[in-house]
Every structure is written in C-alpha cells, then in structure tokens.
Design a protein around this motif. Structure first.
Motif, PDB file in Angstrom:
ATOM      1  N   VAL A  76     -11.781 -13.844 -27.427  1.00  0.00           N
ATOM      2  CA  VAL A  76     -12.564 -13.018 -28.340  1.00  0.00           C
ATOM      3  C   VAL A  76     -13.864 -13.743 -28.700  1.00  0.00           C
ATOM      4  O   VAL A  76     -14.007 -14.933 -28.438  1.00  0.00           O
ATOM      5  CB  VAL A  76     -11.754 -12.684 -29.613  1.00  0.00           C
ATOM      6  CG1 VAL A  76     -10.537 -11.837 -29.246  1.00  0.00           C
ATOM      7  CG2 VAL A  76     -11.314 -13.954 -30.342  1.00  0.00           C
ATOM      8  N   THR A  84     -17.828  -8.886 -34.477  1.00  0.00           N
ATOM      9  CA  THR A  84     -16.859  -9.205 -33.436  1.00  0.00           C
ATOM     10  C   THR A  84     -15.972  -7.996 -33.167  1.00  0.00           C
ATOM     11  O   THR A  84     -15.991  -7.012 -33.926  1.00  0.00           O
ATOM     12  CB  THR A  84     -16.003 -10.411 -33.850  1.00  0.00           C
ATOM     13  OG1 THR A  84     -15.211 -10.829 -32.740  1.00  0.00           O
ATOM     14  CG2 THR A  84     -15.093 -10.060 -35.018  1.00  0.00           C
ATOM     15  N   ALA A  85     -15.232  -8.038 -32.072  1.00  0.00           N
ATOM     16  CA  ALA A  85     -14.308  -6.951 -31.771  1.00  0.00           C
ATOM     17  C   ALA A  85     -13.347  -6.756 -32.937  1.00  0.00           C
ATOM     18  O   ALA A  85     -12.885  -7.717 -33.551  1.00  0.00           O
ATOM     19  CB  ALA A  85     -13.542  -7.250 -30.488  1.00  0.00           C
ATOM     20  N   MET A 119      -7.862  -5.715 -31.202  1.00  0.00           N
ATOM     21  CA  MET A 119      -7.124  -6.881 -30.694  1.00  0.00           C
ATOM     22  C   MET A 119      -5.627  -6.615 -30.741  1.00  0.00           C
ATOM     23  O   MET A 119      -4.897  -6.903 -29.784  1.00  0.00           O
ATOM     24  CB  MET A 119      -7.444  -8.122 -31.530  1.00  0.00           C
ATOM     25  CG  MET A 119      -8.878  -8.590 -31.481  1.00  0.00           C
ATOM     26  SD  MET A 119      -9.077 -10.098 -32.489  1.00  0.00           S
ATOM     27  CE  MET A 119     -10.861 -10.079 -32.719  1.00  0.00           C
ATOM     28  N   ILE A 140      -4.560 -15.511 -28.263  1.00  0.00           N
ATOM     29  CA  ILE A 140      -5.956 -15.178 -28.563  1.00  0.00           C
ATOM     30  C   ILE A 140      -6.697 -16.498 -28.701  1.00  0.00           C
ATOM     31  O   ILE A 140      -6.180 -17.456 -29.272  1.00  0.00           O
ATOM     32  CB  ILE A 140      -6.057 -14.335 -29.838  1.00  0.00           C
ATOM     33  CG1 ILE A 140      -5.454 -12.944 -29.590  1.00  0.00           C
ATOM     34  CG2 ILE A 140      -7.504 -14.207 -30.306  1.00  0.00           C
ATOM     35  CD1 ILE A 140      -5.422 -12.053 -30.816  1.00  0.00           C
ATOM     36  N   ASP A 169     -10.764 -18.622 -28.872  1.00  0.00           N
ATOM     37  CA  ASP A 169     -12.233 -18.640 -28.955  1.00  0.00           C
ATOM     38  C   ASP A 169     -12.685 -20.011 -29.417  1.00  0.00           C
ATOM     39  O   ASP A 169     -11.922 -20.759 -30.042  1.00  0.00           O
ATOM     40  CB  ASP A 169     -12.754 -17.568 -29.916  1.00  0.00           C
ATOM     41  CG  ASP A 169     -14.267 -17.374 -29.791  1.00  0.00           C
ATOM     42  OD1 ASP A 169     -14.779 -17.528 -28.664  1.00  0.00           O
ATOM     43  OD2 ASP A 169     -14.933 -17.069 -30.795  1.00  0.00           O
ATOM     44  N   VAL A 204      -8.293 -11.489 -38.216  1.00  0.00           N
ATOM     45  CA  VAL A 204      -7.550 -11.879 -37.017  1.00  0.00           C
ATOM     46  C   VAL A 204      -6.233 -12.561 -37.384  1.00  0.00           C
ATOM     47  O   VAL A 204      -5.208 -12.371 -36.721  1.00  0.00           O
ATOM     48  CB  VAL A 204      -8.408 -12.801 -36.126  1.00  0.00           C
ATOM     49  CG1 VAL A 204      -7.615 -13.273 -34.915  1.00  0.00           C
ATOM     50  CG2 VAL A 204      -9.667 -12.073 -35.684  1.00  0.00           C
ATOM     51  N   SER A 264     -11.902 -10.977 -21.347  1.00  0.00           N
ATOM     52  CA  SER A 264     -13.056 -11.123 -22.223  1.00  0.00           C
ATOM     53  C   SER A 264     -13.125  -9.893 -23.119  1.00  0.00           C
ATOM     54  O   SER A 264     -13.437  -8.789 -22.669  1.00  0.00           O
ATOM     55  CB  SER A 264     -14.350 -11.258 -21.409  1.00  0.00           C
ATOM     56  OG  SER A 264     -15.472 -11.384 -22.274  1.00  0.00           O
ATOM     57  N   LEU A 265     -12.787 -10.083 -24.393  1.00  0.00           N
ATOM     58  CA  LEU A 265     -12.807  -8.995 -25.376  1.00  0.00           C
ATOM     59  C   LEU A 265     -14.007  -9.201 -26.284  1.00  0.00           C
ATOM     60  O   LEU A 265     -14.059 -10.176 -27.049  1.00  0.00           O
ATOM     61  CB  LEU A 265     -11.505  -8.993 -26.195  1.00  0.00           C
ATOM     62  CG  LEU A 265     -11.442  -8.017 -27.384  1.00  0.00           C
ATOM     63  CD1 LEU A 265     -11.611  -6.582 -26.925  1.00  0.00           C
ATOM     64  CD2 LEU A 265     -10.136  -8.198 -28.149  1.00  0.00           C
ATOM     65  N   LYS A 281     -17.540  -7.427 -28.585  1.00  0.00           N
ATOM     66  CA  LYS A 281     -18.214  -6.318 -29.252  1.00  0.00           C
ATOM     67  C   LYS A 281     -19.481  -5.968 -28.477  1.00  0.00           C
ATOM     68  O   LYS A 281     -20.181  -6.844 -27.955  1.00  0.00           O
ATOM     69  CB  LYS A 281     -18.572  -6.714 -30.687  1.00  0.00           C
ATOM     70  CG  LYS A 281     -19.421  -5.724 -31.459  1.00  0.00           C
ATOM     71  CD  LYS A 281     -18.662  -4.474 -31.834  1.00  0.00           C
ATOM     72  CE  LYS A 281     -17.748  -4.697 -33.000  1.00  0.00           C
ATOM     73  NZ  LYS A 281     -17.124  -3.419 -33.485  1.00  0.00           N
ATOM     74  N   ASN A 326     -20.044 -13.338 -23.925  1.00  0.00           N
ATOM     75  CA  ASN A 326     -18.866 -13.737 -24.684  1.00  0.00           C
ATOM     76  C   ASN A 326     -18.248 -15.029 -24.157  1.00  0.00           C
ATOM     77  O   ASN A 326     -17.576 -15.746 -24.889  1.00  0.00           O
ATOM     78  CB  ASN A 326     -17.834 -12.595 -24.633  1.00  0.00           C
ATOM     79  CG  ASN A 326     -16.625 -12.842 -25.503  1.00  0.00           C
ATOM     80  OD1 ASN A 326     -16.730 -13.321 -26.626  1.00  0.00           O
ATOM     81  ND2 ASN A 326     -15.455 -12.498 -24.985  1.00  0.00           N
ATOM     82  N   ASP A 379     -15.686  -3.478 -27.067  1.00  0.00           N
ATOM     83  CA  ASP A 379     -15.509  -2.653 -28.260  1.00  0.00           C
ATOM     84  C   ASP A 379     -16.834  -1.996 -28.622  1.00  0.00           C
ATOM     85  O   ASP A 379     -17.717  -2.621 -29.218  1.00  0.00           O
ATOM     86  CB  ASP A 379     -15.002  -3.529 -29.418  1.00  0.00           C
ATOM     87  CG  ASP A 379     -14.901  -2.765 -30.733  1.00  0.00           C
ATOM     88  OD1 ASP A 379     -15.096  -1.540 -30.734  1.00  0.00           O
ATOM     89  OD2 ASP A 379     -14.616  -3.415 -31.765  1.00  0.00           O
TER      90      ASP A 379
END
Length: 361
Positions: A90, A103-104, A109, A128, A130, A147, A194-195, A197, A212, A253
């Motif tokens: 993320v 962020t997403a 998530m 998850i 980052d 999160v 890769s998640l 926004k 990201n 997202d």
C-alpha cells in the motif's frame, strides 16, 4: 547518448538546471521518433488487459462486487493458484485520515484481503506492507489511516519496509540505479500487489501503481522522503523499480481520487472506479489517459517503453460509466490538462518543447 553516472555524488554535482531536468525525467537521451508509439498507442509486442469497474462508494458490498468483477474479467484466480507469499503493498506516505483520500481506503484493503483469502490456495500467507516516505511513527500512521483496525480484524501482519531485512537486487537495463537494496518481504514474495490511490503528482504527473513502488525501498538506505530516488530521477526510478519488483497485480482506488496539488494536498474527485491489471504500466497508462493526461508527455512512460515494460492496453469493464472529465494537474504542470484529447500534432509539439528544455542550446 545515455549519460552514465558512477555514483550518486556525480548526480548531485550536476548544474541546477541539469538536476531539475534529471529529477522529473525530461533529460531523455532519445528522440521524438523513439517515443512515437506513445503518441499513437501503436505499441508493439505483448498486450495487457486492464479492467475498469464502476464503484460508487466505500460500501463493503459495492467494493467486493467491483473487485470480484475485475478479478473475473482478468482471470486473476488462475494467477493466484500457486501463490504462497502474497504482499499487498500500500502507499501510506504520511499520517492521514481515510477521508483525506491520500491513500487507498482501508475498506478497500479489507475487501481485497478477504477476496484474496477466498481466491488464493489454502495456507497462503498474506501481509500488508509499506515503507512510508514521510512518516516514521508507523503505529501512528496505521491508526490514523484506519489500517490498524483492518489488521486487527483480519488478523494479518503489517511489515514496515523501512526496517525490514534487506538484500541487493540488480536492475535489468538500468535507467537510474544499477542495483537496489530491497526488503526481503518484497524479494521473497511470489505475488506482489500494488494497491494505490489514483492521484495527481507534482513531479510525476500522476502517482499510480508504479510510483507506489517507491515505498518498497527502505528510507534507512535512500533517505526520507526517499530523497535519493528523487534526485536520481523520478521517471527513471519508476521504470527501474517496475522492472525489479514486477508486481503480479495492480489495484487502483479511484472510488474517490485526487486532482490538483497531489500527492498530498489535492482535491477529492468522485471518479467512481477501481482499476485492476496484471501489468502495472498498462494500468497506469490507461488511468492517466482516462484522467485526461497524454502518456506521451509523462516521462515515466518514456523509460518504460525503452525498457520494454509497456504493453498495448485493452480496456475491459465499465470505462464508459466512469467520470470522464479532465482532471486538474498540479499547478506547476498545468499545461498537462486535457492533453490526452489533443491531436498527435499538438502532443508532438509539446513533447518537442519538453525534450529541448532539458538540452538548451
């Protein structure tokens, strides 16, 4: 000719104008002819499907339906069949609340992890992860972004990529770095997602699935906010990281996106979409075009094209149901607005100006 640098100090020794050009990536060593496939989307080689599914809000049922439809359209389940170590990367950047849309969204998530649990083999691990570029208080970041609540509910771990164990990975056809120091959580994974926004960005034009990946490198090595990556050239590093990390899936997202002064201080836009692809560069290219930005004028796509990372995208799903007004770019690159709808001749003229600005006579 491509200019090679033996070390990072040589990059910092560039003149102010040369360093500025390097930072945003317009110091491209090629010509307009090399970039012509971006002007007419006549990209040779492989093709990649990109799903764009309509999603009207952050309701768990709506999110799950949009994600599942995207998975089904792309046949993601087949790719997950042998996954054992799944990392959802993320982009948290800095401590911000979900309603700020930096962020997403945490509910996205959550629904993504639940769908992965249903789709991946029994016993596959999911985390998850980052490495925030701005915030060093990870606990504060996770709590404020919503999160931590997802982690607690689903009982899954979070890995701080800024402090993970490290290994060195060589870069194929390097544009900025011949090698990267990467967290083992990333290098040992067999399925990286890769998640991100959907947002505008003051240096990259857009920050999507590829940008990201900056959060995959540790701040302990590259500085905060990943300073070495920016000075080495944002567009070049985007392409290099894409070729090294090679995410197996990208989820963007765009239920609520960001325009204007991104990636932190822009304005929310109800775009109403989730974009998914097995190819990150393709997902980014389709999304950038949908926002009204010509990929021929975004330097990260120049270097992706050079490295053979950009296929010809095919859009499936609900593209016509998603908001289609041009996004406002950051003020410093306001000329980028609505360039996707310009003629090839207009884009060529702008591209020529960009390239010549990095090499004044």
């Amino acid at each position: 000719m491509r200019r090679e640098f033996r070390n990072f100090d040589e990059v910092l020794a560039l003149s102010e104008q040369e360093l500025a050009a390097r930072t945003v990536g317009i110091d491209y060593p090629g010509s307009i002819d090399d970039l012509r496939p971006l002007l007419d989307w006549n990209i040779d080689g492989q093709r990649a499907a990109v799903s764009m599914t309509a999603c009207a809000g952050y309701n768990p049922t709506t999110l799950r339906e949009a994600l599942k439809r995207g998975f089904d359209l792309l046949g993601v389940g087949d790719n997950l069949a042998n996954a054992r170590k799944i990392v959802v990367k993320v982009g948290l950047i800095e401590a911000s609340r979900p309603e700020e849309h930096v962020t997403a969204h945490p509910l996205l998530m959550r629904e993504l992890v639940l769908l992965l649990r249903e789709t991946a083999p029994s016993g596959a691990s999911i985390c998850i992860a980052d490495g925030s570029g701005h915030e060093r208080d990870t606990a504060h970041l996770l709590n404020l972004a919503g999160v931590q609540a997802v982690l607690d509910e689903l009982r899954i771990p979070f890995v701080d990529l800024n402090t993970d164990d490290l290994r060195v990975v060589e870069t194929p056809q390097p544009m900025a770095f011949r090698e990267f120091v990467l967290p083992r959580t990333i290098t040992d994974a067999d399925f990286v997602i890769s998640l991100a926004k959907i947002k505008t960005h003051h240096r990259a034009g857009v920050t999507l699935g590829m940008k990201n990946l900056f959060g995959c490198v540790p701040g302990s090595v590259y500085g905060f906010p990943k300073t070495r990556l920016h000075y080495a050239g944002v567009a070049r590093v985007i392409a290099d990281l894409q070729s090294v990390v090679k995410p197996q899936l990208t989820v963007l997202d765009g239920v609520v996106a960001m325009e204007g002064t991104g990636p932190l201080d822009g304005s929310p836009v109800d775009l109403g979409a989730i974009v998914i692809s097995k190819n990150t560069a393709a997902a980014d290219a389709v999304t950038a075009r949908h926002l009204g930005f010509a990929i021929s004028l975004l330097p990260q796509f120049w270097y992706c094209l050079d490295k053979g990372l950009l296929p010809r995208p095919t859009v499936v799903g609900d593209e016509q149901q998603v908001l289609t007004r041009p996004f406002e770019p950051p003020n410093n690159i306001g000329w980028l607005r609505d360039t996707a709808n310009q003629s090839i001749e207009q884009q060529t003229a702008l591209l020529a100006r960009l390239l010549s600005s990095a090499h004044p006579s």
